[in-house]
Scaffold this motif. Structure first.
Motif, PDB file in Angstrom:
ATOM      1  N   TYR A 146       9.553  -3.852 -13.467  1.00  0.00           N
ATOM      2  CA  TYR A 146      10.316  -4.488 -12.392  1.00  0.00           C
ATOM      3  C   TYR A 146      10.468  -3.570 -11.180  1.00  0.00           C
ATOM      4  N   ALA A 147      10.304  -2.271 -11.372  1.00  0.00           N
ATOM      5  CA  ALA A 147      10.423  -1.341 -10.248  1.00  0.00           C
ATOM      6  C   ALA A 147       9.130  -1.222  -9.464  1.00  0.00           C
ATOM      7  N   VAL A 148       8.046  -1.795  -9.955  1.00  0.00           N
ATOM      8  CA  VAL A 148       6.740  -1.601  -9.320  1.00  0.00           C
ATOM      9  C   VAL A 148       6.550  -2.466  -8.065  1.00  0.00           C
ATOM     10  N   PRO A 149       6.854  -3.783  -8.059  1.00  0.00           N
ATOM     11  CA  PRO A 149       6.595  -4.596  -6.859  1.00  0.00           C
ATOM     12  C   PRO A 149       7.227  -4.074  -5.582  1.00  0.00           C
ATOM     13  N   PRO A 150       8.499  -3.636  -5.565  1.00  0.00           N
ATOM     14  CA  PRO A 150       9.027  -3.089  -4.305  1.00  0.00           C
ATOM     15  C   PRO A 150       8.258  -1.865  -3.824  1.00  0.00           C
ATOM     16  N   VAL A 151       7.812  -1.037  -4.756  1.00  0.00           N
ATOM     17  CA  VAL A 151       7.042   0.147  -4.364  1.00  0.00           C
ATOM     18  C   VAL A 151       5.706  -0.270  -3.754  1.00  0.00           C
ATOM     19  N   MET A 152       5.041  -1.240  -4.359  1.00  0.00           N
ATOM     20  CA  MET A 152       3.758  -1.697  -3.837  1.00  0.00           C
ATOM     21  C   MET A 152       3.923  -2.383  -2.481  1.00  0.00           C
ATOM     22  N   MET A 153       5.012  -3.096  -2.291  1.00  0.00           N
ATOM     23  CA  MET A 153       5.271  -3.706  -0.986  1.00  0.00           C
ATOM     24  C   MET A 153       5.515  -2.638   0.073  1.00  0.00           C
ATOM     25  N   LEU A 154       6.204  -1.567  -0.307  1.00  0.00           N
ATOM     26  CA  LEU A 154       6.414  -0.452   0.619  1.00  0.00           C
ATOM     27  C   LEU A 154       5.088   0.203   0.971  1.00  0.00           C
ATOM     28  N   PHE A 155       4.235   0.416  -0.021  1.00  0.00           N
ATOM     29  CA  PHE A 155       2.919   0.996   0.242  1.00  0.00           C
ATOM     30  C   PHE A 155       2.110   0.118   1.197  1.00  0.00           C
ATOM     31  N   SER A 156       2.147  -1.181   0.979  1.00  0.00           N
ATOM     32  CA  SER A 156       1.382  -2.097   1.831  1.00  0.00           C
ATOM     33  C   SER A 156       1.930  -2.122   3.252  1.00  0.00           C
ATOM     34  N   THR A 157       3.237  -1.950   3.406  1.00  0.00           N
ATOM     35  CA  THR A 157       3.828  -1.897   4.746  1.00  0.00           C
ATOM     36  C   THR A 157       3.411  -0.634   5.481  1.00  0.00           C
ATOM     37  N   VAL A 158       3.487   0.496   4.787  1.00  0.00           N
ATOM     38  CA  VAL A 158       3.104   1.768   5.401  1.00  0.00           C
ATOM     39  C   VAL A 158       1.613   1.784   5.725  1.00  0.00           C
ATOM     40  N   GLU A 159       0.830   1.049   4.959  1.00  0.00           N
ATOM     41  CA  GLU A 159      -0.614   1.018   5.155  1.00  0.00           C
ATOM     42  C   GLU A 159      -0.992   0.433   6.510  1.00  0.00           C
ATOM     43  N   GLY A 160      -0.128  -0.424   7.072  1.00  0.00           N
ATOM     44  CA  GLY A 160      -0.358  -0.875   8.445  1.00  0.00           C
ATOM     45  C   GLY A 160      -0.807  -2.300   8.607  1.00  0.00           C
ATOM     46  N   SER A 161      -0.540  -3.182   7.663  1.00  0.00           N
ATOM     47  CA  SER A 161      -0.941  -4.576   7.803  1.00  0.00           C
ATOM     48  C   SER A 161      -0.190  -5.219   8.967  1.00  0.00           C
ATOM     49  N   VAL A 162      -0.904  -6.010   9.770  1.00  0.00           N
ATOM     50  CA  VAL A 162      -0.305  -6.605  10.971  1.00  0.00           C
ATOM     51  C   VAL A 162       0.208  -8.014  10.714  1.00  0.00           C
ATOM     52  N   SER A 163       0.077  -8.527   9.508  1.00  0.00           N
ATOM     53  CA  SER A 163       0.577  -9.862   9.182  1.00  0.00           C
ATOM     54  C   SER A 163       1.408  -9.797   7.911  1.00  0.00           C
ATOM     55  N   ARG A 164       2.376 -10.677   7.816  1.00  0.00           N
ATOM     56  CA  ARG A 164       3.214 -10.727   6.625  1.00  0.00           C
ATOM     57  C   ARG A 164       2.408 -11.180   5.410  1.00  0.00           C
ATOM     58  N   SER A 165       1.547 -12.169   5.593  1.00  0.00           N
ATOM     59  CA  SER A 165       0.730 -12.625   4.469  1.00  0.00           C
ATOM     60  C   SER A 165      -0.265 -11.550   4.045  1.00  0.00           C
ATOM     61  N   GLY A 166      -0.818 -10.806   5.012  1.00  0.00           N
ATOM     62  CA  GLY A 166      -1.727  -9.724   4.666  1.00  0.00           C
ATOM     63  C   GLY A 166      -1.018  -8.613   3.915  1.00  0.00           C
ATOM     64  N   ARG A 167       0.202  -8.325   4.323  1.00  0.00           N
ATOM     65  CA  ARG A 167       0.982  -7.316   3.610  1.00  0.00           C
ATOM     66  C   ARG A 167       1.262  -7.748   2.184  1.00  0.00           C
ATOM     67  N   LYS A 168       1.580  -9.027   2.005  1.00  0.00           N
ATOM     68  CA  LYS A 168       1.867  -9.526   0.655  1.00  0.00           C
ATOM     69  C   LYS A 168       0.594  -9.581  -0.185  1.00  0.00           C
ATOM     70  N   ARG A 169      -0.545  -9.927   0.429  1.00  0.00           N
ATOM     71  CA  ARG A 169      -1.814  -9.923  -0.312  1.00  0.00           C
ATOM     72  C   ARG A 169      -2.195  -8.511  -0.740  1.00  0.00           C
ATOM     73  N   SER A 170      -1.975  -7.550   0.144  1.00  0.00           N
ATOM     74  CA  SER A 170      -2.269  -6.165  -0.204  1.00  0.00           C
ATOM     75  C   SER A 170      -1.393  -5.691  -1.356  1.00  0.00           C
ATOM     76  N   ALA A 171      -0.105  -6.024  -1.306  1.00  0.00           N
ATOM     77  CA  ALA A 171       0.788  -5.659  -2.407  1.00  0.00           C
ATOM     78  C   ALA A 171       0.394  -6.377  -3.693  1.00  0.00           C
ATOM     79  N   CYS A 172      -0.064  -7.615  -3.553  1.00  0.00           N
ATOM     80  CA  CYS A 172      -0.519  -8.383  -4.717  1.00  0.00           C
ATOM     81  C   CYS A 172      -1.713  -7.703  -5.383  1.00  0.00           C
ATOM     82  N   THR A 173      -2.685  -7.256  -4.578  1.00  0.00           N
ATOM     83  CA  THR A 173      -3.858  -6.585  -5.124  1.00  0.00           C
ATOM     84  C   THR A 173      -3.485  -5.272  -5.802  1.00  0.00           C
ATOM     85  N   LYS A 174      -2.631  -4.491  -5.157  1.00  0.00           N
ATOM     86  CA  LYS A 174      -2.210  -3.214  -5.744  1.00  0.00           C
ATOM     87  C   LYS A 174      -1.470  -3.432  -7.061  1.00  0.00           C
TER      88      LYS A 174
END
Length: 744
Positions: free
Chosen positions: A418-446
């Motif tokens: 349960y602690a993993v999804p917030p961390v992956m969402m943080l990683f995807s945000t720092v990675e620089g995605s310019v769209s909310r859906s792209g950020r969520k897709r990146s977190a989904c893949t990770k």
């Protein structure tokens, strides 16, 4: 682990599900919980009721029937194409694992059970290994049953995958062509704008596109630095200027700010107009001040608008200069999908961020080995007794032994995950995605890669004979080693499906965090009105990986340990009702990526099939069955060719827009005489100030002045007209007029 331990785990999870689903069917009827369990519906209407009846406190399955009766068109209008794609993932899993469960339980399971001459115990006391392929003797001629089952499962999965890919591709094309004019089709996002000491970024962009794309260029909008700190700083500057202007000669220590509003194509709001008037009265604003402050707030990014969809597509896909790090163009996300905070990240910095996030992700995976190894250690009582000698007496009790080996390992692993999804969402945000859906897709893949590695591979390596091997002598031995290890750990995967699957669906319906927040506000803080925002979006970054992980486990263990399939099939059926109910009632659609999650689902499913075939090849080799091994190799090749065909046939539609489609849409709008209206909408769509603040406020409270409805009326559509509710305290404290709230 024996059948009794598995049944103990199943019994615990069934009890949890029954209690939570019954409690949910009661809580959802209470008027005080309307914003918790009908968050999407109260986005357009408010619900409140004070009537008391016995039916409100009796569990009922009405929500299940409502989810069953909902059509795909209703899902499309409610949750968008992303919700339909997610629902299709679940339906695909139900179909393919229905076939797999029937084939494997009737054909493979008896072969595994009677695969070795032995005296069988009573079923509850049988070890689960008896039902796996480990129980089949070497050289058995009955291994053809496993090969036949693998062929049937693969052919069924590939056929369904092709049909789903084709259907979702058509839905995506309809999503592009049949919707109202989309501003993102006329807009590109430009990053890496060259810096100039003589002119602003705004002037640089205008000069470049007006010269090199003079026939198609319409206008542009520069991106300005935003964020909570920047907004507070700007508001403080404006207040200081107002106070300094009203105090006459009293000068306050406030630095003048850039008072012209370029956020929305030159439009201004009343607050900034007041600042302009005061500055003009006192003569404090000069051209130098404006130029300096504008440069401080500008980012090297801009939205550029074109006169046609085809022109925007052409510019977005072409290299603008000989330096690929300058004037980088991409198709812009839809206005509600823009993640404004990442637009100001310098383009040259993105590759450094991606490398850093990759290193951080690998480090996080390595750190997570500790809880996974601990959870896996609970399945081995002998090691547990050596580590904790004082528990030796307790662990000898039958029920405790079944509980520790059958339920606790998977439950502990689920809690850590349960602690993993917030961390992956943080990683995807720092990675620089310019769209909310792209950020969520990146977190989904990770998160998907993370769960497949930690839930499957690490558990296999940590809890089997592979953990005792230092290195593999060659890569060719990997299938054989996995063939030894996977059947041994299949029992753990079965209990994981129970703990992470069944129980997670029950907790999903309960919405524990919003429920506790609502109860705290009502009974502790004493709020009488509904203050829950109810603006949650569907957590695709957690639920899509869970669905795909269970599919991976199902394909991998189908012929090795078919006992997992009935439990897995029940999970997907339950998920079908739960997720549809949540999409219809709870989660709000703020943006739509147009079904971009399906390629990930397709690729993961094909990988699961290939991995299952590789392990089956290793098993057939260990069992000395050359015929089964020989027939598995063509299946591997055909699966790879099928995936390559789908990548060539369907994947480009999800990556790029078709020129033919866009030109036809442009000509249709020109014939209808709508282009001038579209140009006005496009130039005002990407309003940075509105999308970052006011639209979120509006999406949370736009229904506060509608008619009052009960939870039952929200489902049936019946309406009871009562007095309008007052505005929430947050909106009452703001001087927002109807034009701001309504976005008109």
């Amino acid at each position: 682990m024996d059948i009794a331990a598995l049944l103990t785990s199943a019994g615990v999870n069934i009890a949890v599900c029954v209690v939570l689903f019954s409690l949910y069917s009661v809580l959802r009827k209470q008027p005080s919980n309307v914003r918790v369990y009908f968050g999407r519906r109260v986005a357009s209407r408010c619900s409140k009721s004070r009537d008391l009846c016995l039916e409100r406190f009796v569990p009922s399955p009405t929500w299940v029937m409502k989810a069953w009766e909902t059509t795909q068109d209703e899902m499309l209008s409610t949750g968008g194409l992303d919700a339909v794609v997610f629902s299709r993932m679940v339906v695909f899993s139900i179909r393919v694992f229905s076939v797999a469960a029937v084939i494997c339980t009737t054909l493979v399971l008896p072969v595994n059970y009677y695969g070795r001459d032995r005296i069988h115990k009573n079923i509850p006391f049988e070890s689960l290994e008896v039902f796996t392929i480990e129980n089949v003797i070497e050289g058995s001629r009955w291994l053809w049953a496993h090969c036949l089952a693998l062929y049937i499962i693969t052919l069924t999965a590939c056929s369904l995958l092709y049909c789903e890919y084709k259907s979702i591709t058509n839905l995506r094309l309809v999503h592009i062509t049949a919707s109202s004019p989309n501003p993102s089709h006329f807009t590109i996002l430009v990053r890496g704008i060259p810096w100039s000491s003589e002119q602003l970024y705004c002037d640089t962009v205008k000069k470049f596109f007006a010269f090199y794309h003079a026939q198609t260029y319409l206008s542009h909008q520069i991106v300005y630095k935003s964020g909570t700190f920047q907004k507070l700083k700007d508001d403080t500057e404006y207040m200081c200027k107002m106070l300094s202007g009203s105090c006459g000669s009293m000068e306050l220590p406030c630095k003048p700010s850039f008072t012209q509003c370029y956020f929305c194509g030159g439009s201004t709001n009343s607050f900034k107009i007041i600042s302009n008037d005061i500055d003009s009265m006192h003569g404090r604003t000069s051209y130098t001040d404006l130029h300096t402050n504008a440069r401080k707030k500008e980012c090297a990014a801009a939205f550029v608008f074109f006169k046609s969809r085809y022109a925007a597509l052409t510019v977005a896909q072409n290299l603008q200069t000989s330096n690929p790090m300058l004037w980088v163009t991409d198709l812009a996300p839809e206005p509600p999908d823009v993640y404004w905070a990442n637009l100001c990240i310098p383009y040259r910095q993105l590759w450094i961020r991606k490398i850093s996030i990759f290193v951080a992700s690998v480090t996080f995976v390595l750190v997570f080995l500790i809880p996974v190894t601990f959870a896996q250690g609970l399945t081995q009582l002998d090691k547990l007794e050596r580590m904790f000698p004082f528990l030796a007496g307790t662990l000898q009790k039958k029920f405790v032994m079944q509980l520790v080996t059958g339920y606790l390992p998977s439950a502990i692993l689920v809690l850590f995950l349960y602690a993993v999804p917030p961390v992956m969402m943080l990683f995807s945000t720092v990675e620089g995605s310019v769209s909310r859906s792209g950020r969520k897709r990146s977190a989904c893949t990770k998160f998907l890669y993370f769960t497949i590695w930690n839930v499957f591979f690490v558990n296999v390596f940590a809890g089997s004979v592979i953990s005792q091997l230092a290195v593999f002598s060659s890569i060719t031995e990997l299938p054989a080693q996995l063939a030894k290890a996977v059947p041994v750990q299949a029992t753990f995967f079965t209990t994981y499906v129970l703990s992470s699957g069944w129980a997670s669906l029950a907790f999903e319906t309960m919405q524990l965090y919003p429920l506790f927040c609502n109860l705290f506000q009502r009974f502790i803080l004493g709020y009488k009105e509904d203050t829950m925002n109810g603006n949650l979006t569907f957590p695709y970054h957690t639920e899509v990986p869970r669905i795909l992980l269970f599919g991976f486990l199902g394909f991998t263990c189908s012929i090795l340990a078919p006992l997992i399939l009935p439990f897995l099939l029940f999970y997907f059926v339950l998920a079908y009702f739960v997720y549809r109910n949540q999409i219809l009632n709870v989660y709000i659609r703020k943006y739509d990526s147009g079904g971009q999650l399906w390629p990930l689902a397709h690729n993961t499913t094909v990988f699961s099939l290939l991995f299952a075939q590789v392990i089956a090849l290793g098993v057939f080799g260990l069992k000395q069955s050359p015929v089964a091994s020989g027939f598995t190799i063509p299946l591997l090749i055909c699966t790879i060719l099928f995936n390559q065909y789908c990548r060539q046939r369907f994947l480009p539609v999800f990556q790029r827009n078709a020129t033919q489609v866009l030109i036809d849409m442009d000509r249709r709008d020109e014939r209808c005489g709508r282009m001038d209206q579209i140009y006005e909408q496009v130039q005002s769509a990407y309003c940075q100030a509105t999308h970052s603040t006011q639209s979120e406020c509006f999406s949370s409270h736009q229904g506060d002045r509608e008619h009052v409805r009960t939870p039952e009326e929200l489902e049936t559509g019946k309406e009871i007209s009562q007095k309008d509710l007052s505005w929430p305290p947050v909106l009452r404290s703001l001087s927002l007029d109807n034009s701001v709230l309504g976005g008109k």
